[in-house]
Design a protein around this motif. Structure first.
Motif, PDB file in Angstrom:
ATOM      1  N   PHE A 192       0.886  -1.160   0.000  1.00  0.00           N
ATOM      2  CA  PHE A 192       0.000   0.000   0.000  1.00  0.00           C
ATOM      3  C   PHE A 192       0.927   1.215   0.000  1.00  0.00           C
ATOM      4  O   PHE A 192       1.698   1.418   0.949  1.00  0.00           O
ATOM      5  CB  PHE A 192      -0.911  -0.001   1.218  1.00  0.00           C
ATOM      6  N   THR A 193       0.869   2.022  -1.050  1.00  0.00           N
ATOM      7  CA  THR A 193       1.936   2.988  -1.290  1.00  0.00           C
ATOM      8  C   THR A 193       1.521   4.438  -1.122  1.00  0.00           C
ATOM      9  O   THR A 193       2.357   5.320  -1.336  1.00  0.00           O
ATOM     10  CB  THR A 193       2.519   2.799  -2.706  1.00  0.00           C
ATOM     11  N   GLY A 194       0.286   4.739  -0.724  1.00  0.00           N
ATOM     12  CA  GLY A 194      -0.082   6.144  -0.588  1.00  0.00           C
ATOM     13  C   GLY A 194       0.230   6.896  -1.862  1.00  0.00           C
ATOM     14  O   GLY A 194      -0.328   6.612  -2.925  1.00  0.00           O
ATOM     15  N   ASP A 195       1.180   7.855  -1.796  1.00  0.00           N
ATOM     16  CA  ASP A 195       1.600   8.615  -2.973  1.00  0.00           C
ATOM     17  C   ASP A 195       3.035   8.302  -3.412  1.00  0.00           C
ATOM     18  O   ASP A 195       3.519   8.878  -4.386  1.00  0.00           O
ATOM     19  CB  ASP A 195       1.493  10.119  -2.698  1.00  0.00           C
ATOM     20  N   THR A 196       3.722   7.397  -2.704  1.00  0.00           N
ATOM     21  CA  THR A 196       5.133   7.149  -2.997  1.00  0.00           C
ATOM     22  C   THR A 196       5.334   6.544  -4.384  1.00  0.00           C
ATOM     23  O   THR A 196       6.322   6.855  -5.062  1.00  0.00           O
ATOM     24  CB  THR A 196       5.746   6.232  -1.922  1.00  0.00           C
ATOM     25  N   PHE A 197       4.421   5.683  -4.829  1.00  0.00           N
ATOM     26  CA  PHE A 197       4.522   5.084  -6.164  1.00  0.00           C
ATOM     27  C   PHE A 197       3.704   5.872  -7.180  1.00  0.00           C
ATOM     28  O   PHE A 197       3.361   5.375  -8.247  1.00  0.00           O
ATOM     29  CB  PHE A 197       4.079   3.613  -6.136  1.00  0.00           C
ATOM     30  N   GLY A 198       3.373   7.101  -6.847  1.00  0.00           N
ATOM     31  CA  GLY A 198       2.741   7.999  -7.803  1.00  0.00           C
ATOM     32  C   GLY A 198       1.235   7.846  -7.878  1.00  0.00           C
ATOM     33  O   GLY A 198       0.582   7.301  -6.986  1.00  0.00           O
ATOM     34  N   LEU A 199       0.697   8.365  -8.980  1.00  0.00           N
ATOM     35  CA  LEU A 199      -0.736   8.415  -9.251  1.00  0.00           C
ATOM     36  C   LEU A 199      -1.030   7.602 -10.503  1.00  0.00           C
ATOM     37  O   LEU A 199      -0.244   7.605 -11.453  1.00  0.00           O
ATOM     38  CB  LEU A 199      -1.194   9.856  -9.478  1.00  0.00           C
ATOM     39  N   SER A 200      -2.168   6.937 -10.521  1.00  0.00           N
ATOM     40  CA  SER A 200      -2.547   6.152 -11.695  1.00  0.00           C
ATOM     41  C   SER A 200      -4.065   6.096 -11.763  1.00  0.00           C
ATOM     42  O   SER A 200      -4.696   5.440 -10.939  1.00  0.00           O
ATOM     43  CB  SER A 200      -1.971   4.739 -11.610  1.00  0.00           C
ATOM     44  N   TYR A 201      -4.632   6.783 -12.739  1.00  0.00           N
ATOM     45  CA  TYR A 201      -6.082   6.839 -12.863  1.00  0.00           C
ATOM     46  C   TYR A 201      -6.551   5.818 -13.887  1.00  0.00           C
ATOM     47  O   TYR A 201      -5.965   5.667 -14.960  1.00  0.00           O
ATOM     48  CB  TYR A 201      -6.533   8.246 -13.250  1.00  0.00           C
ATOM     49  N   PRO A 214       4.413  10.775 -11.160  1.00  0.00           N
ATOM     50  CA  PRO A 214       4.724  11.193  -9.789  1.00  0.00           C
ATOM     51  C   PRO A 214       3.893  12.385  -9.329  1.00  0.00           C
ATOM     52  O   PRO A 214       3.332  13.132 -10.133  1.00  0.00           O
ATOM     53  CB  PRO A 214       6.205  11.570  -9.861  1.00  0.00           C
ATOM     54  N   THR A 215       3.863  12.560  -8.010  1.00  0.00           N
ATOM     55  CA  THR A 215       3.258  13.740  -7.405  1.00  0.00           C
ATOM     56  C   THR A 215       4.300  14.442  -6.545  1.00  0.00           C
ATOM     57  O   THR A 215       4.955  13.806  -5.710  1.00  0.00           O
ATOM     58  CB  THR A 215       2.006  13.375  -6.581  1.00  0.00           C
ATOM     59  N   THR A 216       4.481  15.741  -6.751  1.00  0.00           N
ATOM     60  CA  THR A 216       5.554  16.506  -6.089  1.00  0.00           C
ATOM     61  C   THR A 216       5.034  17.480  -5.040  1.00  0.00           C
ATOM     62  O   THR A 216       5.817  18.253  -4.491  1.00  0.00           O
ATOM     63  CB  THR A 216       6.346  17.307  -7.137  1.00  0.00           C
ATOM     64  N   ARG A 232      13.579   0.990  -2.926  1.00  0.00           N
ATOM     65  CA  ARG A 232      13.371   0.168  -1.727  1.00  0.00           C
ATOM     66  C   ARG A 232      12.105  -0.681  -1.851  1.00  0.00           C
ATOM     67  O   ARG A 232      12.090  -1.861  -1.501  1.00  0.00           O
ATOM     68  CB  ARG A 232      13.288   1.068  -0.501  1.00  0.00           C
ATOM     69  N   ILE A 233      11.048  -0.087  -2.356  1.00  0.00           N
ATOM     70  CA  ILE A 233       9.818  -0.848  -2.587  1.00  0.00           C
ATOM     71  C   ILE A 233      10.084  -2.009  -3.534  1.00  0.00           C
ATOM     72  O   ILE A 233       9.696  -3.154  -3.280  1.00  0.00           O
ATOM     73  CB  ILE A 233       8.718   0.080  -3.147  1.00  0.00           C
ATOM     74  N   GLY A 257      10.475   1.996 -13.527  1.00  0.00           N
ATOM     75  CA  GLY A 257      11.354   2.663 -14.483  1.00  0.00           C
ATOM     76  C   GLY A 257      10.750   3.943 -15.018  1.00  0.00           C
ATOM     77  O   GLY A 257      11.439   4.975 -15.153  1.00  0.00           O
ATOM     78  N   GLU A 258       9.442   3.903 -15.320  1.00  0.00           N
ATOM     79  CA  GLU A 258       8.768   5.100 -15.829  1.00  0.00           C
ATOM     80  C   GLU A 258       8.700   6.186 -14.761  1.00  0.00           C
ATOM     81  O   GLU A 258       8.838   7.381 -15.066  1.00  0.00           O
ATOM     82  CB  GLU A 258       7.372   4.726 -16.322  1.00  0.00           C
ATOM     83  N   MET A 259       8.480   5.789 -13.507  1.00  0.00           N
ATOM     84  CA  MET A 259       8.452   6.773 -12.425  1.00  0.00           C
ATOM     85  C   MET A 259       9.813   7.446 -12.268  1.00  0.00           C
ATOM     86  O   MET A 259       9.898   8.672 -12.127  1.00  0.00           O
ATOM     87  CB  MET A 259       8.036   6.093 -11.121  1.00  0.00           C
ATOM     88  N   HIS A 260      10.890   6.655 -12.280  1.00  0.00           N
ATOM     89  CA  HIS A 260      12.225   7.250 -12.202  1.00  0.00           C
ATOM     90  C   HIS A 260      12.422   8.268 -13.327  1.00  0.00           C
ATOM     91  O   HIS A 260      12.924   9.378 -13.111  1.00  0.00           O
ATOM     92  CB  HIS A 260      13.292   6.159 -12.299  1.00  0.00           C
ATOM     93  N   ASP A 261      12.023   7.897 -14.525  1.00  0.00           N
ATOM     94  CA  ASP A 261      12.198   8.781 -15.676  1.00  0.00           C
ATOM     95  C   ASP A 261      11.378  10.052 -15.531  1.00  0.00           C
ATOM     96  O   ASP A 261      11.859  11.160 -15.817  1.00  0.00           O
ATOM     97  CB  ASP A 261      11.807   8.029 -16.948  1.00  0.00           C
TER      98      ASP A 261
END
Length: 332
Positions: A192-201, A214-216, A232-233, A257-261
């Motif tokens: 369960f990642t809250g906002d750490t793994f970003g947003l996905s609608y 990502p969300t900043t 880490r995840i 990988g996409e989140m890092h980018d």
């Protein structure tokens, strides 16, 4: 990209969906939090042998949806053992006080940096009112109730909890916020990642493949920490991530990988525009164009105006978060 590809079993597995509840199996469901629009924010319900836990709370107006979900699953408010808030931003924790009032046996589990703000939310409320104004704050978040400090459990890095025989591990995962944890559910081999793994609608899904970004926002974005938390995840080789915005995603190696980018792309845009006139408007324009291009390349066939409309809130907030990062760190 060949958008007609099948992505294996995950693409063929359709969760059970009711108007407010999506059941994923293994005791996990997503309840729509009724925050701003349908499909924007989820409250995850975890059920283990007749006991319930909730991951994130939405706002005080989310209680009715959660109560409805509990009734449908033959659970009573007294069966809720824990309320987990991944971090204390109000779309994740604004309803915590109201939830705790409704669930008399529950404990609230929160990151140590956020615990005092759950017991006394005055600073959270004042800060949000400064941003939104009193009337808009009340429309978005309703009443923010304090939580009895005796019912709060702090979850530092490595904290483990036995939820009715279901082991849960809490990891400190800064990057979006310094008061953020993620929860590893060993039974599900998922986070369960809250906002750490970003947003996905879900509107952006194409043939079972999700789009994640990502969300900043608002004031604690740290790109170095965000990269480290993602790594880490992924070191746990998770099968899925359950995002507050919105629901379960798979294909995590690809999305990491996409989140890092995209984190790097956000940082590059911010640094490029740090000294331009009307910086906020310039950031909104470039971030919106970046995400529109990526979503279109992903294969999403929604009209561009509809895509921009779905992204508009997050693009504005990401621009604000990047501005704060520039102003307080110099973009370093």
């Amino acid at each position: 990209m060949n958008n007609n590809l099948s992505y294996g079993a995950e693409a063929l597995s359709t969760p059970s969906v009711s108007p407010r509840i999506t059941d994923y199996g293994n005791g996990v469901s997503a309840i729509d939090a009724d925050y701003l629009r349908p499909g924007l924010a989820a409250i995850h319900l975890v059920v283990e042998d007749g006991r319930a836990a909730l991951v994130d709370t939405g706002t005080s107006s989310s209680v009715a949806s959660v109560m409805e979900a509990l009734r449908k699953k033959n659970l009573a408010p007294e069966d809720v053992a824990y309320v987990f808030v991944t971090h204390i931003h109000l779309d994740h924790a604004g309803g915590a006080g109201e939830f705790m009032r409704c669930f008399p046996h529950a404990k609230l589990v929160v990151h140590p940096r956020g615990a005092r703000h759950m017991a006394d939310p005055a600073r959270l409320v004042a800060s949000a009112m400064t941003v939104y104004g009193e009337a808009e704050f009340k429309r978005m978040y309703g009443v923010i109730r304090p939580v009895d400090a005796n019912r709060i459990i702090e979850a530092p890095d490595g904290f483990t909890l036995d939820f009715n025989g279901r082991p849960l591990l809490f990891l400190d995962t800064p990057g979006h916020a310094r008061h953020h944890y993620c929860i590893f559910d060993k039974k599900n081999q998922s986070f369960f990642t809250g906002d750490t793994f970003g947003l996905s609608y879900r509107e952006f899904d194409v043939n079972g493949m999700e789009f994640v970004f990502p969300t900043t926002t608002p004031v604690q974005f740290d790109p170095v920490a965000a990269h480290a938390s993602l790594d880490r995840i992924m070191s746990y080789d998770p099968a899925h991530a359950f995002l507050t915005h919105f629901g379960r995603i798979g294909h995590l190696p690809r999305h990491a990988g996409e989140m890092h980018d995209l984190i790097d792309a956000h940082v590059t845009i911010a640094r490029k525009l740090r000294n331009v006139p009307d910086r906020h408007a310039a950031l909104v324009e470039e971030l919106g164009t970046l995400l529109l291009q990526r979503i279109t390349a992903h294969g999403c066939k929604l009209p561009q105006e509809e895509i921009r409309d779905l992204l508009s809130l997050d693009v504005r907030l990401n621009a604000q978060g990047l501005e704060h990062w520039l102003d307080y760190t110099g973009g370093n």
